[in-house]
Design a protein around this motif. Sequence first.
Motif, PDB file in Angstrom:
ATOM      1  N   ASP A 173       0.817  -1.220   0.000  1.00 31.55           N
ATOM      2  CA  ASP A 173       0.000   0.000   0.000  1.00 31.55           C
ATOM      3  C   ASP A 173       0.851   1.270   0.000  1.00 31.55           C
ATOM      4  O   ASP A 173       0.344   2.352   0.320  1.00 31.55           O
ATOM      5  CB  ASP A 173      -0.927   0.006   1.225  1.00 31.55           C
ATOM      6  N   ALA A 174       2.115   1.150  -0.355  1.00 30.94           N
ATOM      7  CA  ALA A 174       3.005   2.318  -0.343  1.00 30.94           C
ATOM      8  C   ALA A 174       2.519   3.373  -1.329  1.00 30.94           C
ATOM      9  O   ALA A 174       2.089   3.062  -2.444  1.00 30.94           O
ATOM     10  CB  ALA A 174       4.430   1.900  -0.680  1.00 30.94           C
ATOM     11  N   GLU A 175       2.587   4.605  -0.901  1.00 32.35           N
ATOM     12  CA  GLU A 175       2.117   5.729  -1.712  1.00 32.35           C
ATOM     13  C   GLU A 175       3.319   6.531  -2.223  1.00 32.35           C
ATOM     14  O   GLU A 175       4.407   6.464  -1.656  1.00 32.35           O
ATOM     15  CB  GLU A 175       1.196   6.618  -0.871  1.00 32.35           C
ATOM     16  N   PRO A 176       3.141   7.314  -3.291  1.00 29.10           N
ATOM     17  CA  PRO A 176       4.274   8.015  -3.901  1.00 29.10           C
ATOM     18  C   PRO A 176       4.796   9.146  -3.020  1.00 29.10           C
ATOM     19  O   PRO A 176       4.027   9.883  -2.400  1.00 29.10           O
ATOM     20  CB  PRO A 176       3.695   8.554  -5.208  1.00 29.10           C
ATOM     21  N   ALA A 177       6.116   9.256  -2.976  1.00 32.25           N
ATOM     22  CA  ALA A 177       6.775  10.321  -2.220  1.00 32.25           C
ATOM     23  C   ALA A 177       7.921  10.882  -3.049  1.00 32.25           C
ATOM     24  O   ALA A 177       8.512  10.182  -3.876  1.00 32.25           O
ATOM     25  CB  ALA A 177       7.306   9.801  -0.882  1.00 32.25           C
ATOM     26  N   VAL A 178       8.234  12.155  -2.808  1.00 32.40           N
ATOM     27  CA  VAL A 178       9.378  12.810  -3.443  1.00 32.40           C
ATOM     28  C   VAL A 178      10.167  13.533  -2.366  1.00 32.40           C
ATOM     29  O   VAL A 178       9.591  14.218  -1.504  1.00 32.40           O
ATOM     30  CB  VAL A 178       8.927  13.801  -4.546  1.00 32.40           C
ATOM     31  N   TYR A 179      11.497  13.376  -2.410  1.00 28.78           N
ATOM     32  CA  TYR A 179      12.404  13.966  -1.431  1.00 28.78           C
ATOM     33  C   TYR A 179      13.262  15.038  -2.117  1.00 28.78           C
ATOM     34  O   TYR A 179      13.806  14.803  -3.195  1.00 28.78           O
ATOM     35  CB  TYR A 179      13.317  12.892  -0.839  1.00 28.78           C
ATOM     36  N   VAL A 180      13.402  16.200  -1.439  1.00 31.29           N
ATOM     37  CA  VAL A 180      14.117  17.337  -2.025  1.00 31.29           C
ATOM     38  C   VAL A 180      15.177  17.814  -1.040  1.00 31.29           C
ATOM     39  O   VAL A 180      14.859  18.219   0.081  1.00 31.29           O
ATOM     40  CB  VAL A 180      13.147  18.497  -2.366  1.00 31.29           C
ATOM     41  N   HIS A 181      16.424  17.786  -1.466  1.00 38.60           N
ATOM     42  CA  HIS A 181      17.559  18.093  -0.588  1.00 38.60           C
ATOM     43  C   HIS A 181      17.779  19.594  -0.416  1.00 38.60           C
ATOM     44  O   HIS A 181      17.123  20.429  -1.050  1.00 38.60           O
ATOM     45  CB  HIS A 181      18.829  17.442  -1.145  1.00 38.60           C
ATOM     46  N   GLY A 182      18.752  19.926   0.408  1.00 37.17           N
ATOM     47  CA  GLY A 182      19.059  21.317   0.710  1.00 37.17           C
ATOM     48  C   GLY A 182      20.239  21.856  -0.075  1.00 37.17           C
ATOM     49  O   GLY A 182      20.812  21.187  -0.945  1.00 37.17           O
ATOM     50  N   LEU A 183      20.624  23.082   0.239  1.00 38.24           N
ATOM     51  CA  LEU A 183      21.702  23.792  -0.437  1.00 38.24           C
ATOM     52  C   LEU A 183      23.007  23.009  -0.309  1.00 38.24           C
ATOM     53  O   LEU A 183      23.452  22.688   0.794  1.00 38.24           O
ATOM     54  CB  LEU A 183      21.866  25.185   0.177  1.00 38.24           C
ATOM     55  N   GLY A 184      23.621  22.707  -1.441  1.00 35.91           N
ATOM     56  CA  GLY A 184      24.876  21.977  -1.437  1.00 35.91           C
ATOM     57  C   GLY A 184      24.728  20.483  -1.264  1.00 35.91           C
ATOM     58  O   GLY A 184      25.725  19.760  -1.282  1.00 35.91           O
ATOM     59  N   GLY A 185      23.507  19.996  -1.099  1.00 29.03           N
ATOM     60  CA  GLY A 185      23.285  18.574  -0.877  1.00 29.03           C
ATOM     61  C   GLY A 185      22.965  17.842  -2.166  1.00 29.03           C
ATOM     62  O   GLY A 185      23.233  18.318  -3.272  1.00 29.03           O
ATOM     63  N   SER A 186      22.377  16.655  -2.013  1.00 27.19           N
ATOM     64  CA  SER A 186      21.989  15.862  -3.173  1.00 27.19           C
ATOM     65  C   SER A 186      20.927  14.857  -2.743  1.00 27.19           C
ATOM     66  O   SER A 186      20.568  14.764  -1.565  1.00 27.19           O
ATOM     67  CB  SER A 186      23.196  15.125  -3.761  1.00 27.19           C
ATOM     68  N   SER A 187      20.477  14.072  -3.711  1.00 24.94           N
ATOM     69  CA  SER A 187      19.473  13.043  -3.435  1.00 24.94           C
ATOM     70  C   SER A 187      19.963  12.026  -2.414  1.00 24.94           C
ATOM     71  O   SER A 187      19.156  11.378  -1.737  1.00 24.94           O
ATOM     72  CB  SER A 187      19.101  12.333  -4.744  1.00 24.94           C
ATOM     73  N   GLN A 188      21.280  11.868  -2.251  1.00 25.59           N
ATOM     74  CA  GLN A 188      21.804  10.907  -1.287  1.00 25.59           C
ATOM     75  C   GLN A 188      21.530  11.312   0.159  1.00 25.59           C
ATOM     76  O   GLN A 188      21.676  10.495   1.075  1.00 25.59           O
ATOM     77  CB  GLN A 188      23.314  10.714  -1.485  1.00 25.59           C
TER      78      GLN A 188
END
Length: 318
Positions: free
Chosen positions: A44-59
């Motif tokens: 039942d997992a629902e869609p999510a999006v993650y957004v990093h900060g200044l100087g960061g990345s998806s990791q």
Amino acid sequence: MKGAVLAPDAALPDDGVPPPWPARRVTIDGAMLHVRDTPATGPDAEPAVYVHGLGGSSQNFTDVAGLLSGHLAGQAVDLPGFGYSDPSRRYSLPAFADRLIGYLEYAGRGPVHLVGNSLGGAISVVVAALRPDLIRTLTLISPAMPFLDPRRTAQGPVLPLLALPRAERLFAWGMARMTVDEMAEQVLAACFGDTTRVSPQRRAEAIEEIRLRYTVAHYPKAYLGALRGLVSSFVRAYLPGDNSLWRLAARIAAPTLVIGGLDDRLVDPRVPAQVARMIPDGRLLMLPGVGHVAQMEVPRLVARGIVGMLADTRLPVG
């Protein structure tokens, strides 16, 4: 504003230190956006999006995305100019928000659970206010919302560069005078309340990320451009007009969890409470001894807060 609800620890899988999630490239309006996918482990997992900060990345969301995979099918983006994504002509908050909206429309997964840290939190505020149809819930981790004296943060020494011509050249010169290891230690000290919480694997990955910055010619321009855009948004927030981040926050309809660290050295620790009060359906979780990147420093607590919000918003009314 109300207090956050923490889900039981048993709602999450056992701790692990997964490698960075698999990546892919998408092209939106002629520019490449680098995206990491965390496959769902629950039906039942629902869609999510993650957004990093200044100087960061998806990791920056590797751990928390894994912990949430039973509940959320995650996609973490590298913002334009950061990580492996293409550079952009503009690094203002509206430009970042436009690109994120473009990605959400491109992905076509319907409304998502949007999670943003720092700069990514400010971008997420803009997106949630302007496009409520794209957002199910919102989680803001140390969001870079306006406060009156940004000089009192760890970014203070960089701010004078914003007024100088060819500032990116000076910034690149300053980077070149530091080793990758020195830069990594400086970044970790600024972002974490307690750097002993950084595992050896995550420290090694941070060093590799910083080594990448030294090889990408557009990085100094992207970093200073995004910082300039943030400072500009801070000034506009206290002027008349619809583009104030505080006025946009007041328009957010989605259930929202705001998480802050009491040892945050980059955003005034009083800001998360202000944000939670401003958003109509706001919840607040403050974490003692934690710095600017709670999703990296105490990912299990952050994940429990998010799962708690999901459960709270699904309860029947009346």
